[in-house]
Design an enzyme around this catalytic site. Structure first.
Site, PDB file in Angstrom:
ATOM      1  N   ASP A   1      99.667 -22.832 -49.117  1.00  0.00           N
ATOM      2  CA  ASP A   1     100.971 -22.484 -49.748  1.00  0.00           C
ATOM      3  C   ASP A   1     101.167 -20.931 -49.681  1.00  0.00           C
ATOM      4  O   ASP A   1     100.984 -20.293 -50.330  1.00  0.00           O
ATOM      5  CB  ASP A   1     100.623 -22.828 -51.234  1.00  0.00           C
ATOM      6  CG  ASP A   1     102.368 -22.608 -51.942  1.00  0.00           C
ATOM      7  OD1 ASP A   1     103.224 -22.804 -51.362  1.00  0.00           O
ATOM      8  OD2 ASP A   1     102.168 -22.655 -53.306  1.00  0.00           O
TER       9      ASP A   1
ATOM     10  N   LYS B   1     102.209 -34.164 -50.892  1.00  0.00           N
ATOM     11  CA  LYS B   1     102.160 -33.177 -51.834  1.00  0.00           C
ATOM     12  C   LYS B   1     101.485 -33.579 -52.912  1.00  0.00           C
ATOM     13  O   LYS B   1     101.578 -34.951 -53.606  1.00  0.00           O
ATOM     14  CB  LYS B   1     103.673 -32.880 -52.562  1.00  0.00           C
ATOM     15  CG  LYS B   1     104.570 -32.286 -51.539  1.00  0.00           C
ATOM     16  CD  LYS B   1     104.179 -30.819 -51.154  1.00  0.00           C
ATOM     17  CE  LYS B   1     105.599 -29.875 -50.868  1.00  0.00           C
ATOM     18  NZ  LYS B   1     106.312 -29.252 -51.532  1.00  0.00           N
TER      19      LYS B   1
ATOM     20  N   TYR C   1      98.420 -23.466 -37.136  1.00  0.00           N
ATOM     21  CA  TYR C   1      98.001 -24.749 -37.031  1.00  0.00           C
ATOM     22  C   TYR C   1      99.022 -25.374 -35.785  1.00  0.00           C
ATOM     23  O   TYR C   1      98.908 -26.678 -35.798  1.00  0.00           O
ATOM     24  CB  TYR C   1      98.249 -25.329 -38.286  1.00  0.00           C
ATOM     25  CG  TYR C   1      99.518 -24.728 -38.925  1.00  0.00           C
ATOM     26  CD1 TYR C   1     100.800 -24.961 -38.527  1.00  0.00           C
ATOM     27  CD2 TYR C   1      99.320 -23.955 -40.236  1.00  0.00           C
ATOM     28  CE1 TYR C   1     101.929 -24.436 -39.272  1.00  0.00           C
ATOM     29  CE2 TYR C   1     100.394 -23.692 -41.067  1.00  0.00           C
ATOM     30  CZ  TYR C   1     101.874 -23.883 -40.303  1.00  0.00           C
ATOM     31  OH  TYR C   1     102.731 -23.359 -41.087  1.00  0.00           O
TER      32      TYR C   1
ATOM     33  N   CYS D   1     113.274  -2.899 -79.344  1.00  0.00           N
ATOM     34  CA  CYS D   1     111.519  -3.077 -79.259  1.00  0.00           C
ATOM     35  C   CYS D   1     111.146  -3.843 -80.648  1.00  0.00           C
ATOM     36  O   CYS D   1     111.404  -3.236 -81.638  1.00  0.00           O
ATOM     37  CB  CYS D   1     111.166  -1.670 -79.408  1.00  0.00           C
ATOM     38  SG  CYS D   1     109.347  -1.908 -79.333  1.00  0.00           S
TER      39      CYS D   1
ATOM     40  N   LYS E   1      97.587 -28.157 -46.676  1.00  0.00           N
ATOM     41  CA  LYS E   1      98.813 -27.508 -46.498  1.00  0.00           C
ATOM     42  C   LYS E   1      98.820 -26.150 -47.137  1.00  0.00           C
ATOM     43  O   LYS E   1      98.782 -26.336 -48.443  1.00  0.00           O
ATOM     44  CB  LYS E   1     100.117 -28.485 -47.096  1.00  0.00           C
ATOM     45  CG  LYS E   1     101.377 -27.757 -46.981  1.00  0.00           C
ATOM     46  CD  LYS E   1     102.374 -29.001 -47.152  1.00  0.00           C
ATOM     47  CE  LYS E   1     103.636 -28.275 -48.048  1.00  0.00           C
ATOM     48  NZ  LYS E   1     104.250 -27.337 -47.739  1.00  0.00           N
TER      49      LYS E   1
ATOM     50  N   GLU F   1      95.405 -32.020 -42.433  1.00  0.00           N
ATOM     51  CA  GLU F   1      95.073 -30.777 -42.561  1.00  0.00           C
ATOM     52  C   GLU F   1      95.501 -30.309 -43.901  1.00  0.00           C
ATOM     53  O   GLU F   1      96.375 -30.827 -44.406  1.00  0.00           O
ATOM     54  CB  GLU F   1      95.769 -29.703 -41.629  1.00  0.00           C
ATOM     55  CG  GLU F   1      95.518 -30.044 -40.360  1.00  0.00           C
ATOM     56  CD  GLU F   1      96.516 -29.332 -39.385  1.00  0.00           C
ATOM     57  OE1 GLU F   1      97.362 -28.378 -39.687  1.00  0.00           O
ATOM     58  OE2 GLU F   1      96.395 -29.623 -38.168  1.00  0.00           O
TER      59      GLU F   1
ATOM     60  N   CYS G   1     106.467   4.618 -79.920  1.00  0.00           N
ATOM     61  CA  CYS G   1     106.371   3.339 -80.271  1.00  0.00           C
ATOM     62  C   CYS G   1     104.643   2.959 -80.355  1.00  0.00           C
ATOM     63  O   CYS G   1     104.070   3.372 -79.428  1.00  0.00           O
ATOM     64  CB  CYS G   1     106.871   2.439 -79.223  1.00  0.00           C
ATOM     65  SG  CYS G   1     106.791   0.686 -79.505  1.00  0.00           S
TER      66      CYS G   1
ATOM     67  N   CYS H   1     108.995  -1.041 -82.670  1.00  0.00           N
ATOM     68  CA  CYS H   1     109.518   0.229 -83.310  1.00  0.00           C
ATOM     69  C   CYS H   1     110.955   0.161 -83.655  1.00  0.00           C
ATOM     70  O   CYS H   1     111.590   1.095 -84.231  1.00  0.00           O
ATOM     71  CB  CYS H   1     109.009   1.381 -82.650  1.00  0.00           C
ATOM     72  SG  CYS H   1     110.054   1.674 -81.055  1.00  0.00           S
TER      73      CYS H   1
ATOM     74  N   CYS I   1     111.317  -0.528 -73.889  1.00  0.00           N
ATOM     75  CA  CYS I   1     111.387   0.344 -75.130  1.00  0.00           C
ATOM     76  C   CYS I   1     111.115   1.775 -74.837  1.00  0.00           C
ATOM     77  O   CYS I   1     110.244   2.108 -73.843  1.00  0.00           O
ATOM     78  CB  CYS I   1     110.315   0.037 -76.147  1.00  0.00           C
ATOM     79  SG  CYS I   1     109.900   1.219 -77.408  1.00  0.00           S
TER      80      CYS I   1
HETATM   81  S1  IVH Z   1     102.884 -28.172 -39.422  1.00  0.00           S
HETATM   82  C1  IVH Z   1     107.199 -29.020 -37.463  1.00  0.00           C
HETATM   83  N1  IVH Z   1     100.742 -27.558 -40.803  1.00  0.00           N
HETATM   84  O1  IVH Z   1     104.496 -26.433 -44.829  1.00  0.00           O
HETATM   85  C2  IVH Z   1     106.526 -28.370 -38.677  1.00  0.00           C
HETATM   86  N2  IVH Z   1     102.790 -26.822 -41.909  1.00  0.00           N
HETATM   87  O2  IVH Z   1     106.300 -28.036 -46.000  1.00  0.00           O
HETATM   88  C3  IVH Z   1     105.310 -28.030 -38.477  1.00  0.00           C
HETATM   89  N3  IVH Z   1     102.477 -25.525 -43.844  1.00  0.00           N
HETATM   90  O3  IVH Z   1     107.049 -25.503 -42.711  1.00  0.00           O
HETATM   91  C4  IVH Z   1     104.595 -27.502 -39.840  1.00  0.00           C
HETATM   92  N4  IVH Z   1     100.236 -25.622 -43.999  1.00  0.00           N
HETATM   93  O4  IVH Z   1     105.212 -23.518 -43.394  1.00  0.00           O
HETATM   94  C5  IVH Z   1     101.993 -27.667 -40.969  1.00  0.00           C
HETATM   95  N5  IVH Z   1      98.780 -27.108 -41.943  1.00  0.00           N
HETATM   96  C6  IVH Z   1     100.092 -27.047 -41.757  1.00  0.00           C
HETATM   97  C7  IVH Z   1     100.719 -26.432 -42.761  1.00  0.00           C
HETATM   98  C8  IVH Z   1     102.101 -26.280 -42.717  1.00  0.00           C
HETATM   99  C9  IVH Z   1     101.191 -25.271 -44.535  1.00  0.00           C
HETATM  100  C10 IVH Z   1     103.777 -25.214 -44.288  1.00  0.00           C
HETATM  101  C11 IVH Z   1     104.554 -24.729 -43.309  1.00  0.00           C
HETATM  102  C12 IVH Z   1     105.801 -26.151 -43.177  1.00  0.00           C
HETATM  103  C13 IVH Z   1     105.641 -26.393 -44.397  1.00  0.00           C
HETATM  104  C14 IVH Z   1     106.342 -27.685 -44.596  1.00  0.00           C
END
Ligand code: IVH
Length: 689
Positions: free
Chosen positions: A118, A327, A238, A421, A116, A114, A448, A424, A443
């Site tokens: 941010d 990551k 999720y 500044c 991740k 899935e 200015c 000025c 400033c």
């Molecule tokens: S599962 C038991 N799925 O990333 C932890 N986390 O670095 C279950 N996050 O704490 C987390 N997308 O805040 C999961 N598809 C995804 C996610 C996700 C973003 C975040 C979440 C987690 C952090 C971990």
């Protein structure tokens, strides 16, 4: 309309609106035009005004409600909110898969991959299908109750759908939501919303957010849910927390389909993989498609698909062993920092900018990057001549993320943030940043040249008075040549002033004069926005032009009057009143009037309903427990009567409504001589039956 008729109509309208919200915000396939949606919404509001007993917490009208809070209540997580271990290479992912496979040697394992997202992790609790509570992760065992802010998120259903057989998600098996369904997910701010908010903040003289994640965190921490409601946040779910009731799906893949069938937003792309190679291929594919998501993702989460096998794997202190976060390396570029220049904005804020050796980053050449403020430079120990890494976040101006300290040869020099500044020479003063984490230098000299240029440029800009040809070059020429010192001077410019400027002929000069002439008749909100009042962005300016028939009415409005307008809180109200009280500003307005600018509002909407109600213009503070009304009910009653609820007692409070166990607010009200009323008196004052 009788109550029975109203109840029937309420059900139909609320259903239609929920259906549309789901289609629009979750599926991105609107079913109604904006106008039709508004018509239904207004009809629902009307019914609820006439029959308040029909208002339920999950009514579509109840997304933004309640008064600002003083702090968030701590909530213990019934199932701890864990984090994930990170993987940075294919080898890390393969090692993770091998570890899990070793613990379950007899099974042929499947995996989900899935995005991740941010953002900020949240826990969302539904009871009998109704959203009842939302909590931040906090320390994993205890978080903050941010329900009111989460309710404002448009793709978060306040009530879950009861899936019917057809179209009920990918699995197709209809199961109503369990009695208790706690979800884990992520709140985020799409890139477009981030860009818009930052543009508005800059236009209103406020500090920009550093990245979408920061803006999300800041929005969820707002004590006033009306502020959170202005931020176009979104949520995605999720995973599960506590669940009581129905049997749960057996795999992550079916879990997501199940959640989707309740109308919940799930990750937009997911993969089910059956081997390490398939997992790695999915991670790679995600890395290409995620660029078009329109929101920030920083990795791929790989999860063991079979939910029943997860528990047996155990966890570390911080993370379960059944999932890992891969990551992606952020798109960075490495280049040399030649100099730091300090820009002076319209409000006088001094912003450091990194002047870089031009370098290619995500398809464009970058030669400047933001350094945010003095503290950022210190925190990252950025020195002149350093080799730095820059990064783009959310399609915005690139930022310097860190220094390559290994590349230092001792010739780098520390940067001393100017205390004056740079334009000025006026001594700068220090103010805390919006997030309270740092300081901004300003400033304070209103004359200015940089600030004057900023003000004139803002006035002429497309979003304000929209004066054709009034770009940066012209503004610099006009201010530099002493032709224009404030925005009223623009209206005294003559053909010869403009034609005499370098590289400008008569034709260009005439075009500019035409543009200036056309600006005399702009909508009032553009003029208000163009004045550059601190905290007054285009949205606030529009609200002001709707609330006042003319600029003169606005200029004489009190803070109390301004506070009655939706979207306007105490900070804005104070800033507006202060601006109009300044004699220099009053003189400026007089000259604009004489220059023939239109001061009347064509968007003015005379007050109806609440704004004309018995408590219009009054600020009330609630304290203690009332015998018959909850805090929310009392707030709704006051707001319906046109009043405003504030969380702090001050000289500007008109009444304090006190119940049992009233504390310091009551004492303060007594010491200030503010009238104190009880629940019965409050009900009498609102004119409620
Ligand atoms: S599962 C038991 N799925 O990333 C932890 N986390 O670095 C279950 N996050 O704490 C987390 N997308 O805040 C999961 N598809 C995804 C996610 C996700 C973003 C975040 C979440 C987690 C952090 C971990």
């Amino acid at each position: 309309m009788t109550l029975a008729e109203a109840r029937k109509r309420h059900v139909v309208l609320a259903d239609e609106i929920r259906h549309h919200d789901h289609a629009y915000y979750v599926l991105a396939q609107p079913t109604l035009s904006d106008a039709e949606y508004d018509r239904r919404y207004q009809e629902l509001v009307g019914i609820e005004r006439d029959f308040p007993e029909l208002v339920t917490p999950d009514s579509p009208t109840q997304r933004v409600g309640g008064a600002p809070v003083e702090g968030f209540n701590p909530v213990r997580h019934r199932v701890p909110m864990m984090s994930l271990d990170n993987a940075f290479s294919s080898a890390d992912v393969e090692a993770f898969i091998a570890r899990v496979q070793k613990a379950a040697p007899e099974s042929k394992l499947a995996w989900t991959v899935e995005p991740k997202i941010d953002g900020i992790a949240v826990s969302l609790r539904y009871e009998h299908g109704v959203f009842v509570q939302g909590v931040t992760r906090g320390d994993g065992t205890k978080g903050d109750d941010i329900t009111a802010n989460l309710r404002t998120i448009r793709n978060l259903p306040l009530r879950l759908r009861a899936p019917s057989g057809e179209g009920s998600g990918r699995s197709g098996t209809p199961v109503p939501p369990p009695e208790v369904l706690e979800l884990r997910g992520e709140v985020y701010l799409p890139d477009a919303g981030f860009k818009k908010i930052n543009e508005e903040r800059i236009a209103a003289g406020e500090e920009a957010f550093m990245n979408p994640r920061n803006a999300t965190g800041g929005s969820l921490k707002q004590l006033d849910p009306r502020v959170a409601a202005q931020r176009p946040l979104a949520v995605v779910v999720y995973g599960l927390g506590e669940v009581i009731g129905n049997p749960q799906p057996a795999t992550q893949t079916t879990l997501l389909a199940w959640l989707e069938s309740f109308g919940l937003p799930i990750p937009e792309r997911t993969w089910t993989a059956h081997s390490p190679a398939e997992v790695l291929a999915a991670i790679q594919e995600l890395d290409t498609v995620r660029r078009d998501f329109g929101y920030e993702t920083d990795g791929a989460v790989v999860k063991l698909d079979a939910i029943a096998l997860r528990e047996g794997l155990g966890s570390t202190a911080k993370a379960p062993r059944w999932a890992i976060a891969y990551k992606y390396a952020p798109e960075q570029a490495r280049t040399r920092l030649h100099a730091i220049t300090v820009q002076v904005g319209r409000t006088g804020a001094l912003t450091p900018v990194a002047e870089l050796e031009p370098v290619l980053l995500s398809g464009s050449t970058v030669s400047r990057a933001t350094l945010h403020n003095e503290d950022e430079i210190r925190r990252k120990d950025i020195r002149l001549g350093d080799v730095v890494f820059i990064e783009k976040a959310g399609e915005v101006i690139p930022a310097v993320v860190r220094v390559d300290t290994d590349a230092r040869d001792g010739t780098e020099r520390e940067f001393h943030f100017p205390r004056q500044c740079p334009e000025c020479g006026t001594a700068a003063s220090k103010e805390p940043t919006a997030d309270g984490d740092g300081v901004v230098w300003r400033c304070g000299n209103p004359d200015c040249p940089a600030r004057v240029r900023g003000r004139i440029g803002h006035w002429c800009s497309r979003g304000a008075m929209d004066i054709d040809g009034g770009g940066e070059v012209l503004v610099t020429q006009l201010v530099g040549g002493g032709h224009v010192r404030d925005v009223a001077d623009i209206y005294r410019l003559k053909l010869e002033d403009l034609a005499g400027l370098e590289r400008r002929g008569e034709k260009s000069a005439r075009n500019i004069l035409d543009g200036i002439q056309a600006s005399r008749d702009r909508d009032l909100w553009r003029l208000i926005f163009g004045l550059g009042i601190l905290h007054v962005g285009a949205g606030v300016a529009k609200a002001l032009a709707r609330a006042f028939p003319s600029l003169d009415d606005l200029a004489h409005a009190s803070e109390e009057r301004l506070l009655q307008i939706g979207d306007i809180g105490e900070v804005i109200a104070r800033s507006v009143v202060g601006w109009f009280q300044d004699p220099d500003h009053q003189a400026l307005l007089e000259r604009l009037r004489q220059a023939g600018l239109r001061f009347t509002s064509s968007t003015y909407q005379p007050p109806t309903g609440a704004a004309a109600g018995p408590l219009a213009g009054k600020t009330l503070v609630l304290t203690g427990t009332l015998p018959g009304l909850s805090r929310e009910e009392a707030t709704a009653l006051i707001e319906k009567a046109g009043g405003k609820v504030s969380s702090t007692v001050s000289k500007k409070t008109h009444f304090v409504v006190a119940g049992t166990e009233a504390g310091s607010k009551l004492t303060k009200a007594q010491s200030l001589g503010i009238p104190i009323v009880d629940e019965a008196q409050l009900i009498g004052m609102t004119g409620a039956p």
